[in-house]
Structure formats: C-alpha cells, structure tokens
Design a protein around this motif. Structure first.
Motif, short mmCIF file in Angstrom:
data_model
loop_
_atom_site.label_atom_id
_atom_site.label_comp_id
_atom_site.label_asym_id
_atom_site.label_seq_id
_atom_site.Cartn_x
_atom_site.Cartn_y
_atom_site.Cartn_z
N LYS A 54 0.83 -1.21 0.00
CA LYS A 54 0.00 0.00 0.00
C LYS A 54 0.87 1.26 0.00
O LYS A 54 0.53 2.25 -0.63
N HIS A 55 2.01 1.21 0.68
CA HIS A 55 2.89 2.37 0.78
C HIS A 55 3.93 2.43 -0.34
O HIS A 55 4.76 3.34 -0.35
N ASP A 56 3.89 1.46 -1.24
CA ASP A 56 4.80 1.48 -2.39
C ASP A 56 4.01 1.07 -3.65
O ASP A 56 4.31 0.04 -4.27
N PRO A 57 2.98 1.84 -4.04
CA PRO A 57 2.13 1.43 -5.15
C PRO A 57 2.86 1.40 -6.49
O PRO A 57 2.51 0.62 -7.37
N GLY A 58 3.88 2.21 -6.67
CA GLY A 58 4.61 2.26 -7.93
C GLY A 58 5.75 1.25 -8.00
O GLY A 58 6.50 1.24 -8.96
N ASP A 59 5.90 0.43 -6.98
CA ASP A 59 6.97 -0.58 -6.90
C ASP A 59 8.35 0.07 -6.99
O ASP A 59 9.27 -0.46 -7.60
N LYS A 60 8.50 1.24 -6.36
CA LYS A 60 9.76 1.97 -6.38
C LYS A 60 10.86 1.22 -5.64
O LYS A 60 12.02 1.24 -6.04
N TYR A 61 10.49 0.55 -4.54
CA TYR A 61 11.48 -0.13 -3.71
C TYR A 61 11.60 -1.63 -4.04
O TYR A 61 12.35 -2.34 -3.38
N HIS A 62 10.88 -2.10 -5.02
CA HIS A 62 10.96 -3.49 -5.50
C HIS A 62 10.74 -4.51 -4.37
O HIS A 62 11.53 -5.42 -4.18
N ILE A 63 9.67 -4.31 -3.64
CA ILE A 63 9.30 -5.23 -2.57
C ILE A 63 8.30 -6.22 -3.13
O ILE A 63 7.52 -5.91 -4.02
N LEU A 64 8.32 -7.43 -2.61
CA LEU A 64 7.44 -8.50 -3.08
C LEU A 64 5.99 -8.02 -3.16
O LEU A 64 5.47 -7.43 -2.22
N ARG A 65 5.33 -8.28 -4.28
CA ARG A 65 3.95 -7.86 -4.50
C ARG A 65 2.99 -8.98 -4.12
O ARG A 65 3.15 -10.12 -4.56
N LEU A 66 2.02 -8.67 -3.30
CA LEU A 66 0.97 -9.60 -2.92
C LEU A 66 -0.18 -9.42 -3.91
O LEU A 66 -0.71 -8.33 -4.06
N TYR A 67 -0.55 -10.50 -4.60
CA TYR A 67 -1.64 -10.42 -5.58
C TYR A 67 -2.97 -10.86 -4.99
O TYR A 67 -4.02 -10.29 -5.27
N ASP A 68 -2.95 -11.93 -4.20
CA ASP A 68 -4.21 -12.52 -3.75
C ASP A 68 -3.92 -13.41 -2.54
O ASP A 68 -2.79 -13.84 -2.33
#
Length: 197
Positions: free
Chosen positions: A134-148
């Motif tokens: 939520k705090h990195d919506p643009g994936d600026k910090y390349h943190i693992l994305r939760l899809y579902d």
C-alpha cells in the motif's frame, strides 16, 4: 420490520472463491470450532450415523490431522491458477509456480500447512505485505507484491509475484562462483533504512 418475512441473500457461484480479510478468517474458524465443540456434547444416541458423517464434513474446523496439501502438476487451483511447477517446501509452507488464467501472469502460490500457529503467522505475513504494498504502489522499492490470498481445501494460500531465486541460493551461487560477497553489513544497513521509508 416484519421478522416473518424471508429475505434472500445472494450466494456466490459454487466455483467462485470467497475473499475474507485475515481477521474475518480467524473469526470464522473460531466460530466453527466453538460450534463443533457444542455439537460434540450432544450424545451420539440422538444423532443418526449419516447425520454424524454429514456433521463431520460440514463442520470441519480446518485443522484436522491431514496437514499437507497434495500438489498435482497441471491441476487448477480455485478455478484460476494452473499449477506448472513445484518450487519447494519450507518449515511451514510449500511453494508452487502457477499461471494465472485471468491475467496471463506467472505467479508463486504459497500453500500454508494446516496448523493453527502457521495459519496465524501467515495472517501476519499477509497484513505486512498489504501494508508494505500500500505504501509502495509504484513498486519503487521493489518489494514483493501480494496479488491474492484465499482459503482453499482447508489451507490458506498466498499468491504473490514469482521471483527467480531465493536469497540463500543467490548467496550460495555468489560464494561458489568467486564473485564478491553481496550481503555485507553496510549493504544490509542500507536495505534496512530503505525498508523504513
């Protein structure tokens, strides 16, 4: 309001998975366990055998003896994820590579073992990933994305982006190939500072 009037509530189709928040999942399981304890107090003499079997199947709490999710390659999970590869297992989960048939993207599915403690830890993991994403919506910090995430066949499943190698294998490869050590203390401190954003 007339309480004798029956109201119809819409039900999702049978093949559609239900989405619950982590807190509502634990509330549902708590309710089911309390209901099962209450039903177990009823003497068996008053309940026919077929009803006992039905009660057992209907009111399973999700933490039965079978803790493993049997993985079948080329099967479809929840009508959406086509399993393509078994990636490995850890202390409290298994990891699968799957193809999301709705978005066309390859994903990683983490299947949590059927255990109350592992389930609770995974709910915390989901909350943390949701907060960080939520705090990195643009994936600026390349943190693992939760899809579902969802509950399927008495297991909690977490769907996230598919990464290529884990940190252990990456570090092992670097050491064996003679490359410079990647995980130095200054680099880890910078990562820690970036994660606090």
């Amino acid at each position: 309001m007339d309480f004798t009037e029956k109201t119809k509530t819409p039900h999702p189709p049978m093949n559609q998975k239900l989405h619950y928040s982590p807190s509502s999942l634990s509330q549902i399981l708590l309710f089911k366990s309390r209901l099962l304890r209450f039903l177990n107090k009823i003497p068996a003499l008053f309940i026919p055998k077929c009803e006992l079997i039905f009660r057992h199947l209907l009111f399973r709490i999700g933490f039965e003896e079978e803790k493993n999710f049997h993985v079948v390659l080329n099967s479809v999970i929840a009508g959406r994820y086509h399993v393509t590869e078994y990636l490995g297992a850890a202390a409290f989960s298994k990891a699968l590579q799957a193809h999301d048939m709705h978005t066309g993207v390859d994903v990683c599915i983490k299947i949590i073992k059927n255990n109350k403690d592992f389930f609770d830890q995974s709910l915390d993991e989901i909350k943390l990933l949701k907060h960080v994403n939520k705090h990195d919506p643009g994936d600026k910090y390349h943190i693992l994305r939760l899809y579902d995430y969802f509950y399927f066949r008495e297991h909690l499943l977490i769907v996230c982006e598919l990464l290529k190698a884990n940190l252990y294998e990456f570090d092992k490869f670097n050491r064996e190939s003679g490359a410079e050590v990647y995980f130095t203390m200054p680099r880890l401190q910078v990562c820690g500072v970036l994660l606090t954003f």
